[in-house]
Design an enzyme around this catalytic site. Structure first.
Site, PDB file in Angstrom:
ATOM      1  N   TYR A 126       4.378  25.184  28.449  1.00  0.00           N
ATOM      2  CA  TYR A 126       4.559  25.185  26.997  1.00  0.00           C
ATOM      3  C   TYR A 126       6.033  25.200  26.600  1.00  0.00           C
ATOM      4  O   TYR A 126       6.446  25.910  25.686  1.00  0.00           O
ATOM      5  CB  TYR A 126       3.799  26.358  26.357  1.00  0.00           C
ATOM      6  CG  TYR A 126       2.328  26.327  26.717  1.00  0.00           C
ATOM      7  CD1 TYR A 126       1.466  25.417  26.109  1.00  0.00           C
ATOM      8  CD2 TYR A 126       1.829  27.183  27.689  1.00  0.00           C
ATOM      9  CE1 TYR A 126       0.129  25.368  26.462  1.00  0.00           C
ATOM     10  CE2 TYR A 126       0.486  27.135  28.046  1.00  0.00           C
ATOM     11  CZ  TYR A 126      -0.361  26.224  27.431  1.00  0.00           C
ATOM     12  OH  TYR A 126      -1.683  26.168  27.793  1.00  0.00           O
ATOM     13  N   ARG A 141      -1.733  12.243  18.656  1.00  0.00           N
ATOM     14  CA  ARG A 141      -2.285  11.543  19.814  1.00  0.00           C
ATOM     15  C   ARG A 141      -3.606  10.854  19.474  1.00  0.00           C
ATOM     16  O   ARG A 141      -4.480  11.443  18.841  1.00  0.00           O
ATOM     17  CB  ARG A 141      -2.499  12.517  20.975  1.00  0.00           C
ATOM     18  CG  ARG A 141      -1.227  13.121  21.533  1.00  0.00           C
ATOM     19  CD  ARG A 141      -1.522  13.977  22.764  1.00  0.00           C
ATOM     20  NE  ARG A 141      -2.417  15.083  22.466  1.00  0.00           N
ATOM     21  CZ  ARG A 141      -2.007  16.328  22.196  1.00  0.00           C
ATOM     22  NH1 ARG A 141      -0.710  16.621  22.208  1.00  0.00           N
ATOM     23  NH2 ARG A 141      -2.877  17.285  21.946  1.00  0.00           N
ATOM     24  N   LYS A 181      -8.931  -3.311   9.016  1.00  0.00           N
ATOM     25  CA  LYS A 181      -7.853  -4.105   9.605  1.00  0.00           C
ATOM     26  C   LYS A 181      -8.381  -5.135  10.605  1.00  0.00           C
ATOM     27  O   LYS A 181      -9.557  -5.193  10.925  1.00  0.00           O
ATOM     28  CB  LYS A 181      -6.835  -3.178  10.272  1.00  0.00           C
ATOM     29  CG  LYS A 181      -6.116  -2.250   9.303  1.00  0.00           C
ATOM     30  CD  LYS A 181      -5.342  -3.040   8.245  1.00  0.00           C
ATOM     31  CE  LYS A 181      -4.429  -2.169   7.389  1.00  0.00           C
ATOM     32  NZ  LYS A 181      -5.155  -1.200   6.553  1.00  0.00           N
ATOM     33  N   ARG A 216       6.041  18.200  23.363  1.00  0.00           N
ATOM     34  CA  ARG A 216       5.803  18.663  24.721  1.00  0.00           C
ATOM     35  C   ARG A 216       5.896  17.504  25.722  1.00  0.00           C
ATOM     36  O   ARG A 216       5.206  16.491  25.563  1.00  0.00           O
ATOM     37  CB  ARG A 216       4.414  19.287  24.795  1.00  0.00           C
ATOM     38  CG  ARG A 216       4.097  20.015  26.087  1.00  0.00           C
ATOM     39  CD  ARG A 216       2.685  20.583  26.029  1.00  0.00           C
ATOM     40  NE  ARG A 216       2.397  21.424  27.171  1.00  0.00           N
ATOM     41  CZ  ARG A 216       1.205  21.935  27.438  1.00  0.00           C
ATOM     42  NH1 ARG A 216       0.183  21.685  26.629  1.00  0.00           N
ATOM     43  NH2 ARG A 216       1.028  22.699  28.507  1.00  0.00           N
ATOM     44  N   HIS A 231      -0.609  -5.497   8.677  1.00  0.00           N
ATOM     45  CA  HIS A 231      -1.391  -6.713   8.441  1.00  0.00           C
ATOM     46  C   HIS A 231      -1.081  -7.807   9.456  1.00  0.00           C
ATOM     47  O   HIS A 231      -1.642  -8.904   9.340  1.00  0.00           O
ATOM     48  CB  HIS A 231      -1.077  -7.294   7.058  1.00  0.00           C
ATOM     49  CG  HIS A 231      -1.318  -6.375   5.914  1.00  0.00           C
ATOM     50  ND1 HIS A 231      -0.972  -6.702   4.611  1.00  0.00           N
ATOM     51  CD2 HIS A 231      -1.867  -5.136   5.848  1.00  0.00           C
ATOM     52  CE1 HIS A 231      -1.284  -5.713   3.801  1.00  0.00           C
ATOM     53  NE2 HIS A 231      -1.828  -4.742   4.531  1.00  0.00           N
ATOM     54  N   ASP A 289       6.678  -2.895   8.783  1.00  0.00           N
ATOM     55  CA  ASP A 289       5.323  -2.435   8.513  1.00  0.00           C
ATOM     56  C   ASP A 289       4.419  -3.631   8.804  1.00  0.00           C
ATOM     57  O   ASP A 289       4.245  -4.532   7.977  1.00  0.00           O
ATOM     58  CB  ASP A 289       5.186  -1.978   7.064  1.00  0.00           C
ATOM     59  CG  ASP A 289       3.795  -1.435   6.735  1.00  0.00           C
ATOM     60  OD1 ASP A 289       2.843  -1.784   7.471  1.00  0.00           O
ATOM     61  OD2 ASP A 289       3.653  -0.705   5.743  1.00  0.00           O
ATOM     62  N   GLN A 344      -7.089   0.848  10.914  1.00  0.00           N
ATOM     63  CA  GLN A 344      -8.061   1.376   9.959  1.00  0.00           C
ATOM     64  C   GLN A 344      -9.256   0.420   9.873  1.00  0.00           C
ATOM     65  O   GLN A 344      -9.176  -0.741  10.290  1.00  0.00           O
ATOM     66  CB  GLN A 344      -7.366   1.570   8.596  1.00  0.00           C
ATOM     67  CG  GLN A 344      -8.231   2.063   7.478  1.00  0.00           C
ATOM     68  CD  GLN A 344      -8.838   0.934   6.680  1.00  0.00           C
ATOM     69  OE1 GLN A 344      -8.402  -0.213   6.751  1.00  0.00           O
ATOM     70  NE2 GLN A 344      -9.868   1.258   5.914  1.00  0.00           N
ATOM     71  N   PHE A 352       0.849  -1.184   0.000  1.00  0.00           N
ATOM     72  CA  PHE A 352       0.000   0.000   0.000  1.00  0.00           C
ATOM     73  C   PHE A 352       0.889   1.238   0.000  1.00  0.00           C
ATOM     74  O   PHE A 352       1.972   1.243   0.601  1.00  0.00           O
ATOM     75  CB  PHE A 352      -0.928  -0.012   1.217  1.00  0.00           C
ATOM     76  CG  PHE A 352      -1.915   1.119   1.236  1.00  0.00           C
ATOM     77  CD1 PHE A 352      -2.882   1.227   0.252  1.00  0.00           C
ATOM     78  CD2 PHE A 352      -1.869   2.077   2.236  1.00  0.00           C
ATOM     79  CE1 PHE A 352      -3.802   2.278   0.253  1.00  0.00           C
ATOM     80  CE2 PHE A 352      -2.781   3.131   2.257  1.00  0.00           C
ATOM     81  CZ  PHE A 352      -3.749   3.227   1.263  1.00  0.00           C
TER      82      PHE A 352
END
Length: 386
Positions: free
Chosen positions: A224, A234, A188, A217, A162, A159, A185, A88
């Site tokens: 900050y 996140r 999956k 951060r 799968h 990767d 996703q 992909f």
């Protein structure tokens, strides 16, 4: 048997009261983002434990998981990443969006996984990562890849989009000594619609990735004081709650898929002209994200017509990935100094697989054993009609 009768495939995604309870739990805890809630932290611990990794970091999606992993591995402008040509597009784009050059190499004609000899030939002084993709849940040759990494000093990034819960010679993905990235996703093996994760074998790169995925951060910062350039990758608490429920049934579903593939694969192989994907036997717990097969010699147009016939008969079928170098997107940024035809010349297996391969959604393998026979009959009739 009437092959026009569609097999009884279950729907996907699957869910039950566990997902509902998790969503309510996330809702009622009063904090809906990872820095104040507990669902993401809990999911990361559970996912890392299942995969034998010291650390897991949940992120927004699988593409971002690859991009973040490559970044903490030092990939950026002026570097190269070796990727399989049959995958992909996210596998290459994750490197390209960091300013690196993605270098496609050929794959094995039977497993569809990266050809280790081709990967070795592609390594240069600029190579910063080699990215095996565990196609359809069959692991790439991790022994040969580990040797290549040791010989060249170039680290691996698995990767594993799968390959949830898959094992190589008894070792879980997180026990193979390299970073691995996963996708959640919608299609999956476990899903919250979107989502991803990176597992790390060491604390240093995990901590670096945590900073990068949270705008640079630190966890306890209140003023900050952003330490590095980052972005917001996140995962939210609601997605994590759903993923915890999905994770709880993953291994049982993989066991079912393995049993069904053991029935379906020889049935497909018995069809004239059909060659099922063949995994490396050292993958002793393939996760079977797809049920893949080739019809060698078929044209791309006829393959596409075959997929249409299968879909019309009620089988969730898809054309296989297009070779990444056969897309306009690949050449927009971070492309090698070659033409598509030059890349194709050294990727003959990818050319063939992209043209003649079909994959069936993994929910096919969650159906009953008799449905495997019905599926094979439908495939046989569709192939005969080409």
């Amino acid at each position: 048997m009437n092959v026009r009768q569609a097999p009884d495939y279950p729907e996907w995604p699957q869910y039950d009261e566990k997902e509902r309870e998790g969503l309510v739990r996330a809702l009622e805890q009063g904090q809906w983002w990872r820095m104040g809630g507990s669902e993401v932290d809990s999911f990361e611990r559970e996912f890392a434990e299942l995969h034998g990794a010291p650390h897991a970091l949940a992120v927004t999606n699988g593409t971002h998981a690859l991009e973040l992993a490559l970044q903490v591995m030092g990939v950026g402008p002026g570097s190269e990443v070796v990727v399989p040509a049959f995958t992909f597009i996210s596998s290459s784009q994750a490197a390209q969006r960091l300013g690196a050059v993605a270098v496609p190499v050929d794959v094995d004609p039977h497993t569809y996984n990266i050809d280790v000899a081709a990967a070795r030939a592609a390594v240069t002084s600029r190579t910063r990562a080699i990215m095996p993709v565990h196609m359809a849940g069959f692991l790439a040759d991790m022994d040969a890849l580990a040797e290549l990494s040791a010989d060249t000093g170039v680290p691996l990034l698995q990767d594993a989009a799968h390959a949830h819960a898959a094992r190589w010679r008894g070792k879980r993905v997180g026990e193979l000594g390299s970073i691995a990235a996963f996708s959640f996703q919608n299609g999956k093996l476990m899903t919250a619609g979107e989502g991803g994760a990176v597992i790390f074998p060491d604390t240093e790169r995990y901590e670096a990735a945590f900073l990068r995925h949270s705008c640079g951060r630190p966890r306890t910062d209140r003023r900050y004081l952003h330490q590095v350039a980052g972005t917001n990758l996140r995962l939210n608490e609601f997605s994590a709650a759903v993923l915890r429920a999905q994770l709880s049934r993953l291994e049982a579903q993989i066991a079912t898929r393995g049993e069904r593939w053991a029935v379906l694969s020889p049935l497909l192989a018995a069809i004239d002209g059909v060659v099922p994907q063949r995994g490396d036997d050292r993958t002793d717990n393939p996760s079977h994200y797809m049920a893949m097969f080739r019809v060698p010699g078929i044209s791309e147009d006829d393959r596409n017509a075959l997929v249409d016939r299968l879909v019309a008969a009620g089988v969730p079928a898809f054309a296989a990935f297009r070779a990444i170098y056969r897309t306009d997107a690949f050449w927009e940024i971070g492309a090698p100094d070659e033409t598509p035809e030059q890349v194709a010349e050294r990727c003959p297996n990818t050319e063939a697989i992209s043209r003649d391969c079909v994959w069936l959604h993994h929910r096919v393998l969650l159906a009953g054993e008799q449905d495997m026979h019905r599926t094979a009959e439908i495939v046989a009739a569709a192939v005969a009609a080409v």
